[in-house]
Design a protein around this motif. Sequence first.
Motif, PDB file in Angstrom:
ATOM      1  N   ALA A 103      45.881  43.319  27.249  1.00 33.21           N
ATOM      2  CA  ALA A 103      46.317  44.627  27.753  1.00 33.21           C
ATOM      3  C   ALA A 103      46.412  44.650  29.276  1.00 33.21           C
ATOM      4  CB  ALA A 103      45.369  45.724  27.267  1.00 33.21           C
ATOM      5  N   HIS A 104      45.768  43.708  29.957  1.00 33.05           N
ATOM      6  CA  HIS A 104      45.817  43.606  31.418  1.00 33.05           C
ATOM      7  C   HIS A 104      46.946  42.694  31.899  1.00 33.05           C
ATOM      8  CE1 HIS A 104      41.197  44.356  31.302  1.00 33.05           C
ATOM      9  NE2 HIS A 104      41.842  45.504  31.369  1.00 33.05           N
ATOM     10  N   HIS A 105      47.640  42.034  30.997  1.00 32.29           N
ATOM     11  CA  HIS A 105      48.628  41.016  31.369  1.00 32.29           C
ATOM     12  C   HIS A 105      49.958  41.614  31.815  1.00 32.29           C
ATOM     13  CE1 HIS A 105      46.689  37.598  28.790  1.00 32.29           C
ATOM     14  NE2 HIS A 105      45.912  38.023  29.768  1.00 32.29           N
ATOM     15  N   GLN A 106      50.614  40.875  32.686  1.00 31.88           N
ATOM     16  CA  GLN A 106      52.015  41.131  33.008  1.00 31.88           C
ATOM     17  C   GLN A 106      52.856  40.230  32.101  1.00 31.88           C
ATOM     18  OE1 GLN A 106      53.352  38.183  34.431  1.00 31.88           O
ATOM     19  NE2 GLN A 106      52.645  38.048  36.554  1.00 31.88           N
ATOM     20  N   PRO A 107      54.183  40.310  32.126  1.00 26.89           N
ATOM     21  CA  PRO A 107      55.006  39.561  31.162  1.00 26.89           C
ATOM     22  C   PRO A 107      54.784  38.049  31.116  1.00 26.89           C
ATOM     23  CG  PRO A 107      56.324  41.251  32.197  1.00 26.89           C
ATOM     24  CD  PRO A 107      55.004  41.235  32.919  1.00 26.89           C
ATOM     25  N   ALA A 108      54.317  37.445  32.194  1.00 25.71           N
ATOM     26  CA  ALA A 108      54.084  36.001  32.197  1.00 25.71           C
ATOM     27  C   ALA A 108      52.764  35.619  31.530  1.00 25.71           C
ATOM     28  CB  ALA A 108      54.125  35.454  33.623  1.00 25.71           C
ATOM     29  N   GLY A 109      52.006  36.611  31.046  1.00 23.01           N
ATOM     30  CA  GLY A 109      50.779  36.317  30.328  1.00 23.01           C
ATOM     31  C   GLY A 109      49.550  36.130  31.193  1.00 23.01           C
ATOM     32  N   ILE A 110      49.601  36.583  32.444  1.00 25.15           N
ATOM     33  CA  ILE A 110      48.437  36.525  33.332  1.00 25.15           C
ATOM     34  C   ILE A 110      48.063  37.958  33.726  1.00 25.15           C
ATOM     35  CG2 ILE A 110      48.913  34.199  34.180  1.00 25.15           C
ATOM     36  CD1 ILE A 110      50.115  35.490  36.707  1.00 25.15           C
ATOM     37  N   VAL A 158      44.751  34.288  36.221  1.00 25.13           N
ATOM     38  CA  VAL A 158      43.783  34.307  35.123  1.00 25.13           C
ATOM     39  C   VAL A 158      44.480  34.831  33.872  1.00 25.13           C
ATOM     40  CG1 VAL A 158      41.677  35.412  34.257  1.00 25.13           C
ATOM     41  CG2 VAL A 158      41.798  34.668  36.628  1.00 25.13           C
ATOM     42  N   ARG A 159      44.198  34.205  32.740  1.00 27.06           N
ATOM     43  CA  ARG A 159      44.715  34.681  31.452  1.00 27.06           C
ATOM     44  C   ARG A 159      43.630  35.371  30.626  1.00 27.06           C
ATOM     45  NH1 ARG A 159      49.743  32.811  30.504  1.00 27.06           N
ATOM     46  NH2 ARG A 159      50.402  31.005  31.724  1.00 27.06           N
ATOM     47  N   GLU A 160      42.420  34.841  30.673  1.00 32.86           N
ATOM     48  CA  GLU A 160      41.328  35.386  29.859  1.00 32.86           C
ATOM     49  C   GLU A 160      40.005  35.023  30.496  1.00 32.86           C
ATOM     50  OE1 GLU A 160      41.084  31.619  26.757  1.00 32.86           O
ATOM     51  OE2 GLU A 160      42.034  33.468  26.109  1.00 32.86           O
ATOM     52  N   GLY A 161      38.950  35.602  29.955  1.00 36.60           N
ATOM     53  CA  GLY A 161      37.603  35.310  30.439  1.00 36.60           C
ATOM     54  C   GLY A 161      36.973  36.518  31.099  1.00 36.60           C
ATOM     55  N   THR A 162      35.752  36.330  31.541  1.00 36.37           N
ATOM     56  CA  THR A 162      35.018  37.397  32.217  1.00 36.37           C
ATOM     57  C   THR A 162      35.216  37.264  33.714  1.00 36.37           C
ATOM     58  OG1 THR A 162      33.377  37.402  30.442  1.00 36.37           O
ATOM     59  CG2 THR A 162      32.752  38.463  32.512  1.00 36.37           C
ATOM     60  N   LEU A 163      35.486  38.391  34.352  1.00 40.78           N
ATOM     61  CA  LEU A 163      35.655  38.447  35.804  1.00 40.78           C
ATOM     62  C   LEU A 163      34.550  39.318  36.389  1.00 40.78           C
ATOM     63  CD1 LEU A 163      39.511  38.880  35.885  1.00 40.78           C
ATOM     64  CD2 LEU A 163      38.207  36.808  36.366  1.00 40.78           C
ATOM     65  N   PHE A 164      34.148  38.996  37.606  1.00 41.78           N
ATOM     66  CA  PHE A 164      33.040  39.670  38.271  1.00 41.78           C
ATOM     67  C   PHE A 164      33.511  40.156  39.640  1.00 41.78           C
ATOM     68  CE2 PHE A 164      31.604  36.329  35.512  1.00 41.78           C
ATOM     69  CZ  PHE A 164      30.581  36.903  34.784  1.00 41.78           C
ATOM     70  N   ALA A 165      33.228  41.416  39.954  1.00 44.63           N
ATOM     71  CA  ALA A 165      33.633  41.974  41.248  1.00 44.63           C
ATOM     72  C   ALA A 165      32.414  42.513  41.983  1.00 44.63           C
ATOM     73  CB  ALA A 165      34.654  43.089  41.040  1.00 44.63           C
ATOM     74  N   GLU A 166      32.452  42.382  43.302  1.00 50.01           N
ATOM     75  CA  GLU A 166      31.374  42.889  44.151  1.00 50.01           C
ATOM     76  C   GLU A 166      31.980  43.555  45.373  1.00 50.01           C
ATOM     77  OE1 GLU A 166      27.596  40.710  45.087  1.00 50.01           O
ATOM     78  OE2 GLU A 166      28.547  40.605  47.070  1.00 50.01           O
ATOM     79  N   TRP A 202      35.608  48.996  53.036  1.00 53.78           N
ATOM     80  CA  TRP A 202      34.857  48.183  52.075  1.00 53.78           C
ATOM     81  C   TRP A 202      35.632  46.926  51.760  1.00 53.78           C
ATOM     82  CZ3 TRP A 202      30.332  49.349  49.093  1.00 53.78           C
ATOM     83  CH2 TRP A 202      29.673  50.522  49.511  1.00 53.78           C
ATOM     84  N   GLN A 203      34.907  45.832  51.535  1.00 56.14           N
ATOM     85  CA  GLN A 203      35.527  44.593  51.072  1.00 56.14           C
ATOM     86  C   GLN A 203      35.038  44.313  49.658  1.00 56.14           C
ATOM     87  OE1 GLN A 203      34.396  41.473  53.744  1.00 56.14           O
ATOM     88  NE2 GLN A 203      32.256  41.536  53.181  1.00 56.14           N
ATOM     89  N   VAL A 204      35.928  43.744  48.862  1.00 58.38           N
ATOM     90  CA  VAL A 204      35.613  43.476  47.464  1.00 58.38           C
ATOM     91  C   VAL A 204      36.119  42.089  47.108  1.00 58.38           C
ATOM     92  CG1 VAL A 204      35.847  44.295  45.085  1.00 58.38           C
ATOM     93  CG2 VAL A 204      35.943  45.946  46.972  1.00 58.38           C
ATOM     94  N   THR A 205      35.289  41.321  46.418  1.00 54.53           N
ATOM     95  CA  THR A 205      35.712  40.010  45.928  1.00 54.53           C
ATOM     96  C   THR A 205      35.669  40.012  44.404  1.00 54.53           C
ATOM     97  OG1 THR A 205      33.451  39.164  46.095  1.00 54.53           O
ATOM     98  CG2 THR A 205      34.926  38.754  47.971  1.00 54.53           C
ATOM     99  N   VAL A 206      36.577  39.254  43.812  1.00 59.58           N
ATOM    100  CA  VAL A 206      36.627  39.065  42.372  1.00 59.58           C
ATOM    101  C   VAL A 206      36.541  37.570  42.109  1.00 59.58           C
ATOM    102  CG1 VAL A 206      37.999  39.347  40.260  1.00 59.58           C
ATOM    103  CG2 VAL A 206      38.068  41.122  42.049  1.00 59.58           C
ATOM    104  N   VAL A 207      35.594  37.158  41.281  1.00 60.89           N
ATOM    105  CA  VAL A 207      35.432  35.748  40.934  1.00 60.89           C
ATOM    106  C   VAL A 207      35.437  35.606  39.412  1.00 60.89           C
ATOM    107  CG1 VAL A 207      34.135  35.214  43.050  1.00 60.89           C
ATOM    108  CG2 VAL A 207      32.894  35.820  40.952  1.00 60.89           C
ATOM    109  N   ASP A 208      35.686  34.381  38.966  1.00 67.20           N
ATOM    110  CA  ASP A 208      35.669  34.112  37.528  1.00 67.20           C
ATOM    111  C   ASP A 208      34.306  33.552  37.120  1.00 67.20           C
ATOM    112  OD1 ASP A 208      35.690  31.406  38.292  1.00 67.20           O
ATOM    113  OD2 ASP A 208      37.700  31.031  37.507  1.00 67.20           O
TER     114      ASP A 208
END
Length: 150
Positions: free
Chosen positions: A51-58, A99-107, A120-126
């Motif tokens: 449900a988060h994907h764009q047409p290319a599947g990411i 990213v296609r799938e998996g858990t992502l973490f944001a801070e 504010w700064q925010v990072t997203v990691v896998d």
Amino acid sequence: MSDAVSISDLATADPAQVTPFLNKGFGEVLGLEYTELSGDRVRAQWAAVPAHHQPAGIVNGGVYCSVIETLASTGGGIWLGERGHVVGVNNNTDFLRAVREGTLFAEATPVHRGRTQQLWQVTVVDERDRLIARGQVRLANITDTDRLGS
């Protein structure tokens, strides 16, 4: 958690208990699970799903922008507390890895907190701690909250 809760109450709440409150509306689509809430840091994780994907599947870049804005606004709102509300006025997000799938973490952490605005700064990691996206959100501190949406 009831609808009558104020954002400043979030700093002392159990993140697992307030996740449903914070995920109302658009937050429900993102599916964030908050793990830390304070005026100094907000952390959350979510599953990257089709449900988060764009047409290319990411994962669509708008998902990262939304997560980044959400975490920054939550932290900024907690910090401002009963003095008012915050609204995002600029969101600059860089997309670094697909990213296609998996858990992502944001801070989210503050860079600057002033009388009229915050940054504010925010990072997203896998799951492997690879940097996926990073963003910066400028928030306006609104003390005359009756004018919001007018």
